[in-house]
Scaffold this motif. Structure first.
Motif, PDB file in Angstrom:
ATOM      1  N   ARG A   1     -40.465 -43.634 120.793  1.00 24.06           N
ATOM      2  CA  ARG A   1     -39.291 -43.192 120.037  1.00 24.06           C
ATOM      3  C   ARG A   1     -39.563 -43.051 118.540  1.00 24.06           C
ATOM      4  O   ARG A   1     -38.633 -43.035 117.746  1.00 24.06           O
ATOM      5  N   HIS A   2     -40.847 -42.963 118.162  1.00 27.42           N
ATOM      6  CA  HIS A   2     -41.158 -42.799 116.745  1.00 27.42           C
ATOM      7  C   HIS A   2     -42.060 -41.589 116.534  1.00 27.42           C
ATOM      8  O   HIS A   2     -42.514 -40.966 117.499  1.00 27.42           O
ATOM      9  N   LEU A   3     -42.299 -41.260 115.281  1.00 20.56           N
ATOM     10  CA  LEU A   3     -43.048 -40.063 114.914  1.00 20.56           C
ATOM     11  C   LEU A   3     -44.542 -40.362 114.875  1.00 20.56           C
ATOM     12  O   LEU A   3     -44.970 -41.384 114.329  1.00 20.56           O
TER      13      LEU A   3
ATOM     14  N   GLN B   1     -35.673 -57.706 114.204  1.00 15.47           N
ATOM     15  CA  GLN B   1     -36.970 -58.267 113.811  1.00 15.47           C
ATOM     16  C   GLN B   1     -37.972 -58.136 114.962  1.00 15.47           C
ATOM     17  O   GLN B   1     -37.617 -58.352 116.120  1.00 15.47           O
ATOM     18  N   PRO B   2     -39.229 -57.813 114.667  1.00 15.85           N
ATOM     19  CA  PRO B   2     -39.714 -57.372 113.356  1.00 15.85           C
ATOM     20  C   PRO B   2     -39.258 -55.955 113.054  1.00 15.85           C
ATOM     21  O   PRO B   2     -38.951 -55.188 113.967  1.00 15.85           O
ATOM     22  N   HIS B   3     -39.209 -55.596 111.776  1.00 19.40           N
ATOM     23  CA  HIS B   3     -38.756 -54.264 111.399  1.00 19.40           C
ATOM     24  C   HIS B   3     -39.687 -53.188 111.916  1.00 19.40           C
ATOM     25  O   HIS B   3     -39.240 -52.114 112.326  1.00 19.40           O
ATOM     26  N   LEU B   4     -40.974 -53.447 111.867  1.00 15.08           N
ATOM     27  CA  LEU B   4     -41.938 -52.408 112.231  1.00 15.08           C
ATOM     28  C   LEU B   4     -43.253 -53.035 112.658  1.00 15.08           C
ATOM     29  O   LEU B   4     -43.503 -54.216 112.430  1.00 15.08           O
TER      30      LEU B   4
ATOM     31  N   ALA C   1     -39.067 -47.371 112.410  1.00 13.53           N
ATOM     32  CA  ALA C   1     -39.650 -46.058 112.673  1.00 13.53           C
ATOM     33  C   ALA C   1     -38.811 -45.280 113.690  1.00 13.53           C
ATOM     34  O   ALA C   1     -38.656 -44.057 113.573  1.00 13.53           O
ATOM     35  N   ASN C   2     -38.258 -45.981 114.668  1.00 10.68           N
ATOM     36  CA  ASN C   2     -37.386 -45.327 115.649  1.00 10.68           C
ATOM     37  C   ASN C   2     -36.153 -44.734 114.970  1.00 10.68           C
ATOM     38  O   ASN C   2     -35.708 -43.624 115.290  1.00 10.68           O
TER      39      ASN C   2
END
Length: 223
Positions: A112-114, A161-164, A182-183
């Protein structure tokens, strides 16, 4: 009784199951019938394959009316799938002396991220501008980053958490950002048509709105 990673390896080690997991790799949730079509097998056979993936905790499932929808279990499973895709791509490229399509290399979804060149450009810009801070294989969004989220109307909850985390990019050979932050960024880019789906599965194309978004981050997109 299988208690280690052999159970997961067995669950993934079938062409039909590989096809179904690959179809879900961009974070979509799909019904069993559509996954059966993707894998080229009967609905009855698909049910058994999908149950094996659920039992191995590769997929999760929920019922909505008479339909059952399947998706990748979580980010950690998605990272495993991306690593396996990375390994397979490098093996195939070495055997065939071939590279992935330009569109996939430039920009694509990874769960779900780039990802791809555009994903790495985004990650580097966010780190360079101190909107995120990395710590080992993970990191967090700074106060400046949260202000940027508000300005860009990115729906990110800092309580997650965690953010990334870092995810190895199989075409660029360097990490890009993954995880809840990032999502949320990719969700906003898709919502505002900064990036749009390409005819090649998982590939994305950048739009004029997307170029303006990256301009605001000080990034000139080279394609």
């Amino acid at each position: 009784m299988q208690t280690g990673f052999s159970r997961i390896a067995e669950a993934l080690g079938d062409p039909a199951r590989e096809a179904m997991v690959s179809a879900l790799a961009d974070g979509k949730a799909l019904p069993a019938g559509e996954l059966a079509s993707v894998a080229g097998i009967s609905p009855q056979s698909a049910s058994a394959h999908l149950q094996k993936l659920v039992d191995a905790r590769v997929l999760s499932v929920w019922a909505q009316g008479r339909f059952r929808y399947y998706r990748i279990k979580d980010d950690s499973v998605a990272a495993l799938i991306e690593t396996l895709v990375d390994l397979a791509a490098r093996t195939n490229a070495a055997r065939k002396r071939a590279m992935p399509a330009d569109q996939l290399r430039q920009s694509r979804t990874c769960y779900r991220h780039l990802a791809g060149e555009l994903g790495v450009l985004l990650s580097n810009a966010l780190v360079r501008r101190r909107l995120v801070v990395l710590d080992g294989r993970g990191g967090h969004v700074t106060e400046q980053g949260l202000a940027w989220c508000r300005a860009e109307q990115i729906d990110f909850d800092p309580a997650r958490q965690p953010h990334l985390r870092l995810c190895n990019d199989w075409t660029e050979r360097v990490p890009h950002l993954a995880g809840p932050f990032a999502n949320a960024v990719l969700a906003r880019l898709l919502e505002t048509r900064c990036v749009a789906p390409h005819r090649i599965p998982r590939a994305l194309r950048i739009t004029d709105r997307g170029r303006a978004f990256f301009d605001r981050l000080g990034v000139q997109v080279p394609f």
